[in-house]
Design an enzyme around this catalytic site. Structure first.
Site, mmCIF file in Angstrom:
data_model
loop_
_atom_site.group_PDB
_atom_site.id
_atom_site.type_symbol
_atom_site.label_atom_id
_atom_site.label_comp_id
_atom_site.label_asym_id
_atom_site.label_seq_id
_atom_site.Cartn_x
_atom_site.Cartn_y
_atom_site.Cartn_z
ATOM 1 N N THR A 146 0.860 -1.194 0.000
ATOM 2 C CA THR A 146 0.000 0.000 0.000
ATOM 3 C C THR A 146 0.894 1.241 0.000
ATOM 4 O OG1 THR A 146 -0.262 -0.242 2.398
ATOM 5 C CG2 THR A 146 -2.047 -1.073 1.004
ATOM 6 N N LYS B 186 3.995 -6.969 3.880
ATOM 7 C CA LYS B 186 3.737 -5.576 3.554
ATOM 8 C C LYS B 186 3.511 -4.819 4.857
ATOM 9 C CE LYS B 186 0.355 -3.490 3.355
ATOM 10 N NZ LYS B 186 -0.261 -2.499 4.314
ATOM 11 N N THR C 58 1.407 -8.903 14.043
ATOM 12 C CA THR C 58 1.438 -7.592 13.411
ATOM 13 C C THR C 58 1.700 -7.730 11.922
ATOM 14 O OG1 THR C 58 2.280 -6.642 15.452
ATOM 15 C CG2 THR C 58 2.576 -5.347 13.470
ATOM 16 N N GLU D 273 6.785 4.721 6.968
ATOM 17 C CA GLU D 273 6.377 5.980 6.346
ATOM 18 C C GLU D 273 7.193 7.151 6.904
ATOM 19 O OE1 GLU D 273 1.773 4.489 5.669
ATOM 20 O OE2 GLU D 273 2.255 5.850 7.315
ATOM 21 N N ASN E 204 -0.061 10.514 6.050
ATOM 22 C CA ASN E 204 -1.279 10.090 6.753
ATOM 23 C C ASN E 204 -2.347 11.163 6.834
ATOM 24 O OD1 ASN E 204 -0.880 7.197 7.858
ATOM 25 N ND2 ASN E 204 1.095 8.197 8.133
ATOM 26 N N SER F 71 -7.798 10.853 1.053
ATOM 27 C CA SER F 71 -8.237 11.806 0.025
ATOM 28 C C SER F 71 -7.239 11.914 -1.111
ATOM 29 C CB SER F 71 -8.450 13.183 0.657
ATOM 30 O OG SER F 71 -7.294 13.626 1.326
#
Length: 412
Positions: free
Chosen positions: A156, A182, A201, A284, A407, A412
């Site tokens: 993702t 992932k 996890t 991230e 995030n 959106s």
């Protein structure tokens, strides 16, 4: 035991095929529907999220494992939609896709193991998944390229695929393990008495050609997960879809028994450890991967409790992002962890450099030197509690503006 570079031209476990296609679920238009098929079936063991809010595929996957006694014919994974907080329609959608996959891959309905990852609360596009299954069947194969397709399709916000392999030799027969994972955000394990199956996890899929029953696989999977996926955190958020699945095809002809268990368990731990590190390293916005090595604790559980308190502190994580040697934040986070200790017994080092000793700043504390250590991509913070002999290693990272940007705009 030996390890091999990911996706080398040989070395994948026998008895499996992999593939992926574009089903139109991801807005990016990239591959988003993947499958792994056990050619003659496989025995499996799984560990799931401890989040009380669970996605439809977790509910259905648990049910299927129970119904079949751990027997699995096909794994179906989609990315781009988590199928979570979608109510009964989400469950129905998962069941429908499993039924269609069972027909496509010629296995029993309950032997399809579903997984989903992506945005929460959006109706699941059942028709897209079902429509893409014929193309997915045509794409299946057992080459490294096919396994790579699977590993990439489940991503993702990941920036790169995460794979690992290991092998053991048993009387001249090579037993292989291949893992694909992932995860880059919404990463935090939970500990405690499990509700239903044990917890874990991430989305992690482990394939081996050893011959083993589901109960045996569960026995070796749990400790491998505890010190890998259950000992990492990127942001302190536990996903609704976390799953670790171990499948054994038996195609090598080598049995998991008292003679082979130690070597196989070590190889499995190696694969899990590599995948866990890759998840944090690709977190991230991550700029620094930090190993928290907590020693001198009364129990391993208390050591991990202190580590998690530090790992989840926004003040600690933002200090790491700028390589700020603010050891006071480390001590403060340890102090509110809930573990009783005497600060006057504690010592802290960043890298090999002392920063705190026995209640005060270390006499040899060199702020510039510690800052230099913290500029590195990888480093270790060692905290000795002065209470006992138990310890743990917990892998975490910094918190950056890039994480906030990713995030803030995710839905959106």
């Amino acid at each position: 035991m030996k390890t091999e570079p990911p996706m080398k031209s040989e070395g994948l476990p026998q008895g499996f095929s992999w593939g992926a296609v574009k089903a139109g679920i991801k807005a990016s238009g990239k591959t988003d529907l993947a499958a792994a098929v056990a050619t003659k079936g496989a025995n499996g063991a799984a560990m799931f999220t401890k989040n009380q809010v669970v996605a439809a595929p977790v509910t259905v996957g648990r049910r299927h494992l129970t119904n079949t006694g751990g027997r699995i014919g096909a794994v179906l994974v989609n990315a781009g939609n988590a199928n979570c907080a979608t109510g009964q329609p989400g469950i129905d959608a998962c069941v429908q896709t499993c039924a269609a996959a069972a027909e496509s891959f010629h296995c029993i309905f309950d032997e399809v193991f579903p997984s989903s990852t992506g945005i929460i609360g959006v109706p699941f596009p059942t028709e897209k998944v079902i429509a893409a299954l014929p193309a997915l069947v045509a794409e299946m194969g057992d080459t490294p390229e096919h396994a790579e397709l699977f590993a990439k399709a489940i991503m993702t916000t990941d920036t790169r695929m995460k794979v690992a392999r290991a092998a053991i030799d048993v009387d001249g027969v090579e037993v292989r393990i291949f893992g694909a994972a992932k995860g880059a955000g919404m990463i935090h394990p939970q500990l405690g008495a499990p509700v239903g199956p044990p917890h874990a996890t991430m989305l992690v899929y482990l394939f081996t050609d050893i011959a083993a029953e589901s109960a045996q696989l569960q026995e070796v999977l749990a400790p491998a997960v505890e010190r890998s996926f259950n000992s990492i955190s990127i942001d302190g958020d536990t996903s609704t879809n976390d799953t670790v699945l171990l499948l054994a095809s038996g195609a090598s002809g080598v049995k998991l028994d008292t003679r082979t268990q130690e070597a196989f368990t070590n190889a499995l731990k190696l694969v899990c450890g590599s995948l866990a590190y890759q998840i944090v390293d690709d977190g991230e916005g991550v700029g620094h991967v930090v190993t928290l090595h907590i020693t001198g604790a009364r129990t391993e559980a208390e050591a991990k409790q202190v580590a998690k308190s530090i790992a989840h502190s926004p003040l600690c994580k933002t200090a790491w992002s700028s390589a700020d040697p603010n050891w006071g934040r480390l001590m403060a986070a340890a102090g509110y962890s809930g573990v009783a200790f005497d600060p006057a017994l504690v010592t802290v080092a960043i890298g090999d450099l002392p920063v705190y000793e026995l209640g005060v700043r270390a006499p040899a504390f060199d702020k510039a030197a510690v800052h230099e250590v913290m500029l590195g991509r990888d480093y270790t913070i060692r905290l000795d509690m002065g209470l006992g002999t138990a310890e743990c290693r917990f892998l975490t990272c910094d918190l950056t503006e890039e994480y906030v940007r990713i995030n803030a705009d995710y839905s959106s």
